[in-house]
Scaffold this motif. Structure first.
Motif, PDB file in Angstrom:
ATOM      1  N   LYS A   1       0.854  -1.190   0.000  1.00 35.33           N
ATOM      2  CA  LYS A   1       0.000   0.000   0.000  1.00 35.33           C
ATOM      3  C   LYS A   1       0.890   1.240   0.000  1.00 35.33           C
ATOM      4  O   LYS A   1       1.948   1.257   0.626  1.00 35.33           O
ATOM      5  CB  LYS A   1      -0.889   0.019   1.248  1.00 35.33           C
ATOM      6  CG  LYS A   1      -1.881  -1.120   1.272  1.00 35.33           C
ATOM      7  CD  LYS A   1      -2.750  -1.071   2.481  1.00 35.33           C
ATOM      8  CE  LYS A   1      -3.726  -2.243   2.427  1.00 35.33           C
ATOM      9  NZ  LYS A   1      -4.568  -2.317   3.566  1.00 35.33           N
ATOM     10  N   ALA A   2       0.437   2.275  -0.671  1.00 34.74           N
ATOM     11  CA  ALA A   2       1.162   3.539  -0.675  1.00 34.74           C
ATOM     12  C   ALA A   2       0.948   4.222   0.668  1.00 34.74           C
ATOM     13  O   ALA A   2      -0.197   4.431   1.087  1.00 34.74           O
ATOM     14  CB  ALA A   2       0.668   4.427  -1.809  1.00 34.74           C
ATOM     15  N   TYR A   3       2.045   4.556   1.348  1.00 35.31           N
ATOM     16  CA  TYR A   3       1.900   5.119   2.689  1.00 35.31           C
ATOM     17  C   TYR A   3       1.180   6.453   2.683  1.00 35.31           C
ATOM     18  O   TYR A   3       0.468   6.786   3.623  1.00 35.31           O
ATOM     19  CB  TYR A   3       3.238   5.188   3.421  1.00 35.31           C
ATOM     20  CG  TYR A   3       4.186   6.262   2.945  1.00 35.31           C
ATOM     21  CD1 TYR A   3       4.168   7.519   3.539  1.00 35.31           C
ATOM     22  CD2 TYR A   3       5.106   6.024   1.949  1.00 35.31           C
ATOM     23  CE1 TYR A   3       5.040   8.508   3.128  1.00 35.31           C
ATOM     24  CE2 TYR A   3       5.990   6.996   1.542  1.00 35.31           C
ATOM     25  CZ  TYR A   3       5.951   8.241   2.127  1.00 35.31           C
ATOM     26  OH  TYR A   3       6.808   9.211   1.718  1.00 35.31           O
ATOM     27  N   SER A   4       1.293   7.217   1.604  1.00 35.72           N
ATOM     28  CA  SER A   4       0.576   8.494   1.551  1.00 35.72           C
ATOM     29  C   SER A   4      -0.932   8.264   1.482  1.00 35.72           C
ATOM     30  O   SER A   4      -1.718   9.015   2.078  1.00 35.72           O
ATOM     31  CB  SER A   4       1.048   9.320   0.362  1.00 35.72           C
ATOM     32  OG  SER A   4       0.840   8.597  -0.844  1.00 35.72           O
ATOM     33  N   LYS A   5      -1.348   7.205   0.794  1.00 36.13           N
ATOM     34  CA  LYS A   5      -2.777   6.881   0.715  1.00 36.13           C
ATOM     35  C   LYS A   5      -3.284   6.369   2.062  1.00 36.13           C
ATOM     36  O   LYS A   5      -4.414   6.657   2.458  1.00 36.13           O
ATOM     37  CB  LYS A   5      -3.044   5.836  -0.381  1.00 36.13           C
ATOM     38  CG  LYS A   5      -2.776   6.350  -1.775  1.00 36.13           C
ATOM     39  CD  LYS A   5      -3.685   7.508  -2.109  1.00 36.13           C
ATOM     40  CE  LYS A   5      -3.408   8.037  -3.495  1.00 36.13           C
ATOM     41  NZ  LYS A   5      -4.163   9.254  -3.783  1.00 36.13           N
ATOM     42  N   VAL A   6      -2.455   5.605   2.774  1.00 32.26           N
ATOM     43  CA  VAL A   6      -2.837   5.131   4.105  1.00 32.26           C
ATOM     44  C   VAL A   6      -3.004   6.321   5.044  1.00 32.26           C
ATOM     45  O   VAL A   6      -3.990   6.411   5.788  1.00 32.26           O
ATOM     46  CB  VAL A   6      -1.797   4.130   4.672  1.00 32.26           C
ATOM     47  CG1 VAL A   6      -2.112   3.770   6.109  1.00 32.26           C
ATOM     48  CG2 VAL A   6      -1.741   2.879   3.805  1.00 32.26           C
ATOM     49  N   LEU A   7      -2.083   7.273   4.983  1.00 33.67           N
ATOM     50  CA  LEU A   7      -2.190   8.478   5.806  1.00 33.67           C
ATOM     51  C   LEU A   7      -3.450   9.266   5.468  1.00 33.67           C
ATOM     52  O   LEU A   7      -4.143   9.767   6.361  1.00 33.67           O
ATOM     53  CB  LEU A   7      -0.961   9.374   5.622  1.00 33.67           C
ATOM     54  CG  LEU A   7       0.289   8.983   6.370  1.00 33.67           C
ATOM     55  CD1 LEU A   7       1.445   9.892   5.976  1.00 33.67           C
ATOM     56  CD2 LEU A   7       0.070   9.042   7.873  1.00 33.67           C
TER      57      LEU A   7
END
Length: 139
Positions: free
Chosen positions: A51-57
């Motif tokens: 998962k893209a960490y920016s999307k998780v954030l």
């Protein structure tokens, strides 16, 4: 704006100097200061889960907004609950804690009685063994 041309391949390059020393950011960009080890662990976990960490954030931020911060609130008292409800919740938890303490004390007493009973049974078996063998018990 300065246009730079390359002899082998013509390319338009936009150069912009930012006086503050920071890179220009797109609308919606976000910069945060995490503890380095926290950020690294977060990125590693996101990478493991593909998962893209920016999307998780972004999803975490959305969840925080949608719950009005309740997602991080103390779980013992729901956010926005009436004072009477919170008081009853505390009373119920206090009662549960007292019952749990009482139960743990009872279990401890039973375990001690069990150990004592096993000790006494062992003593009786030894005494019987002595009597069967025709010897006097040492006591």
């Amino acid at each position: 704006m300065k246009v730079v041309r390359c002899i082998s391949a013509p390319v338009n390059v936009l150069l912009r100097m930012v006086v503050s020393g920071q890179m220009p950011q797109r609308p919606g960009a976000f910069a945060a200061q995490f503890a380095p080890e926290t950020l690294q662990r977060f990125k590693d976990l996101c990478r493991q889960q593909d998962k893209a960490y920016s999307k998780v954030l972004e999803r975490l931020a959305l969840l925080y907004v949608e719950t009005n911060g309740a997602v991080l609130a103390d779980r013992s008292a729901p956010v926005g609950a009436a004072p009477g409800v919170q008081k009853r919740q505390v009373q119920v938890e206090t009662l549960q804690n007292k019952l749990l303490e009482d139960l743990l004390k009872r279990v401890e007493i039973l375990e001690k009685k069990d150990v004592k009973m096993l000790y006494e049974l062992d003593r009786v078996y030894k005494e019987l063994a002595f009597l069967k063998s025709g010897l006097q018990s040492p006591g």
